[in-house]
Design a protein around this motif. Structure first.
Motif, mmCIF file in Angstrom:
data_model
loop_
_atom_site.group_PDB
_atom_site.id
_atom_site.type_symbol
_atom_site.label_atom_id
_atom_site.label_comp_id
_atom_site.label_asym_id
_atom_site.label_seq_id
_atom_site.Cartn_x
_atom_site.Cartn_y
_atom_site.Cartn_z
ATOM 1 N N VAL A 190 -7.568 -21.331 -4.521
ATOM 2 C CA VAL A 190 -6.613 -22.605 -5.045
ATOM 3 C C VAL A 190 -6.184 -22.367 -6.366
ATOM 4 O O VAL A 190 -5.250 -22.464 -6.931
ATOM 5 N N TRP A 191 -6.469 -21.647 -7.489
ATOM 6 C CA TRP A 191 -6.201 -20.915 -8.651
ATOM 7 C C TRP A 191 -4.632 -20.513 -8.465
ATOM 8 O O TRP A 191 -4.271 -20.523 -9.207
ATOM 9 N N HIS A 192 -4.867 -19.690 -7.489
ATOM 10 C CA HIS A 192 -3.798 -18.763 -7.378
ATOM 11 C C HIS A 192 -2.262 -19.418 -6.735
ATOM 12 O O HIS A 192 -1.309 -18.421 -5.938
ATOM 13 N N HIS A 193 -3.168 -20.450 -5.939
ATOM 14 C CA HIS A 193 -1.696 -21.172 -5.248
ATOM 15 C C HIS A 193 -1.014 -22.250 -6.180
ATOM 16 O O HIS A 193 -0.639 -21.833 -7.488
ATOM 17 N N PRO A 194 0.532 -21.667 -5.546
ATOM 18 C CA PRO A 194 1.482 -21.587 -6.076
ATOM 19 C C PRO A 194 2.275 -22.958 -7.499
ATOM 20 O O PRO A 194 2.578 -23.284 -8.103
#
Length: 574
Positions: free
Chosen positions: A429-433
């Motif tokens: 999730v941390w890399h979700h835009p």
């Protein structure tokens, strides 16, 4: 001559690029050289074996009051945070300058700040939002920016009618004027709340909860007239899942302002792997319409402490609010009443309790702190264990303990979400835009938690223990990513010309200690804090503000103002 030379560090510059060994030179508050630096310096720091990163950026704090008596915003500074943003959830101490009693009671109730501390620590010597901001100039160790709170704007425009009353067109026009004045003075945007858990000192919905859609859109439109601004909103769906109407509202607000809107807080758990995807749907729908809706999320599982003294969270259980909002002496009497106990137990176990229903498993609660001598045997044990030993029912045993402690008992639900699978899912999730690490709530809920640990938790657990993210990427996620969302100029990276906000730490030991109670607020009021481990030095503008967890007393922090310290990030940007 340089003011500061940090020599032989492993430089993690905030961009996500691989770490590289080198030196960093600082002059006149800015980084002037990165790499091999031979220039003489007034101060030289040997950083061999340590990592140098940009100072961490916390988008969601409630340090609005605390900075008046604590210029370091502790314990965030000890955990490497050099820039904090306050004024979230619709709550600020200005511009409603004639509503002192209401605002302090509201903050005490909804944000868990001891009322005695607020009354002793605030002098209320400001006459406007700009005047309030000016009070921090030259007096803070961290950089601090503030949104203006919708509830305060409403109170300034409507007076007592702001509580529970729908605004007339004329009152909305007045609110817009008040908001423009605050934004002209440097407010970074608008925050608002329609959360059902946000009630004032009398138990009534906070003023912003009475806003119509027309009012919300009008205020968001005003934000768009000012450069370098943003939006923050808390609505019911932030807790339980967004409805189509709520998704449309978030989208409309972002479009009206032509700014990103962030909300707090996205929970991610391997026990419910699809839950967060439903929440992020709001961002995807908004993006299709050209808006930007961003979820703040924490890297770690949140451990909270509950108490019958503050009543926060507990008052969200069906049928509990009236009892939890009684004055303490009356509350003690009510909790001893058999009929009240029966009613509370039934409400907590009902389907209407929703996500709070799990609290009704009283036997699973941990008694993390007790106060009465007769409860000495209960400290550190579960309610179930103590009830079995005493031969009583768990709920009755719990309330007996609470009454003996005069409501001060510290209670914690079982910690969930700290397994390897949870960390892996959160890392995705941390890399979700449309997700950004943040949402510490530092400075608030002082008897419930210490949210400032999120930075050291990410680096100590996410990077070193669970290895779900590289050190370089973790640093980027708590420096450059939040800085870019708010349009911070020249902050969030280690690069020539950028502000020298820096943190030096040992990647092999960085972590946080356990939460503990410290009685250091005004009037001797308590709060929960947790020490940082492995952080050697923190600099703000090239000035050392913290060494080995101890503040130096320097106050080089900047009061961040919209348009001067921030650039405009439009809704369609990502």
């Amino acid at each position: 001559m340089l003011d500061l030379l940090i020599r032989d560090a492993e430089i993690v510059d905030g961009t996500g690029a691989p770490a590289r060994r080198g030196d960093v030179g600082v002059s006149q508050r800015r980084i002037v050289a990165v790499g091999h630096v031979d220039d003489p310096a007034t101060q030289t720091v040997d950083a061999h074996g340590l990592t140098l990163a940009p100072g961490f950026v916390d988008l969601h704090t409630h340090y609005d009051a605390q900075l008046f008596w604590d210029p370091t915003a502790s314990p965030s500074l000890e955990h490497g945070v050099t820039t904090v943003f306050g004024g979230n959830c619709g709550f600020t101490l200005a511009p409603a300058v004639d509503q002192q009693d209401y605002l302090t009671r509201m903050l005490a109730r909804v944000e868990g700040m001891p009322l005695d501390a607020l009354r002793a620590g605030l002098d209320w010597q400001w006459s406007s939002f700009g005047d309030w901001l000016n009070r921090f100039e030259g007096r803070i160790a961290v950089n601090a920016g503030f949104l203006v709170g919708h509830s305060a704007v409403r109170l300034a425009a409507m007076g007592s009618a702001a509580v529970g009353g729908e605004a007339t067109p004329e009152q909305i026009e007045r609110m817009v004027a008040v908001l423009h004045e605050a934004l002209d003075a440097g407010a970074l945007g608008l925050s608002t709340s329609q959360s059902p858990t946000h009630n004032d000192g009398a138990g009534h919905p906070v003023p912003s909860r009475s806003a119509s859609r027309q009012e919300l859109v009008a205020l968001a439109t005003a934000v768009g007239d000012h450069p370098g601004t943003t939006l923050e909103a808390i609505i019911p769906g932030c807790l339980a899942g967004f409805t189509d109407d709520e998704v449309a509202l978030l989208t409309d607000l972002s479009l009206a302002a032509d700014r990103p809107l962030n909300w707090n807080l996205l929970g991610v758990s391997a026990a419910n792997p699809a839950g967060h995807q439903k929440q992020l749907r709001a961002s995807e729908v908004a993006a299709q319409r050209g808006a930007r809706v961003v979820a703040l999320t924490l890297p770690h599982a949140m451990k909270i402490r509950l108490s019958f003294l503050s009543g926060f969270v507990l008052d969200g259980l069906p049928g509990w609010r009236d009892t939890m909002h009684l004055p303490a002496p009356e509350r003690l009497k009510a909790l001893a009443d058999t009929e009240v106990r029966r009613r509370l137990a039934e409400g907590a176990a009902s389907k209407e309790a929703g996500m709070l229903r799990g609290l009704a498993q009283w036997e699973r609660l941990s008694l993390v702190e007790t106060f009465a001598p007769e409860n000495a045997d209960a400290t550190g044990r579960s309610v179930g264990d103590v009830a079995a030993a005493r031969g009583g029912a768990p709920f009755d045993t719990l309330l007996d303990i609470v009454i003996a402690d005069e409501l001060r008992t510290g209670l914690s639900p079982p910690l969930a979400g700290d397994e390897a699978a949870d960390w892996r899912l959160r890392a995705d999730v941390w890399h979700h835009p449309h997700a950004v690490i943040g949402g510490s709530d530092a400075g608030a809920h002082l008897d419930m938690m210490c949210g400032a640990i999120y930075t050291t938790s990410l680096l100590g657990h996410g990077v070193r223990k669970h290895k779900v993210v590289t050190l370089e990427e973790a640093v980027r996620l708590i420096t450059d990513v939040p800085a870019r969302l708010y349009g911070l100029t020249d902050r969030g990276r280690i690069a020539p010309g950028w502000h020298a906000d820096l943190v030096l730490f040992d990647p092999a030991t960085i972590d946080h200690g356990p939460e503990r109670t410290r009685y250091d607020l005004p009037a001797g009021a308590p709060r929960l804090v947790a020490d940082a481990h492995g952080i050697t030095c923190v600099w703000v503008g090239g000035v050392e503000v913290c060494r080995d967890g101890v503040a130096t007393g320097a106050t080089p922090g900047t009061v961040l103002r919209s348009g001067r310290d921030t650039e405009t990030i439009r809704a369609g940007a990502s």
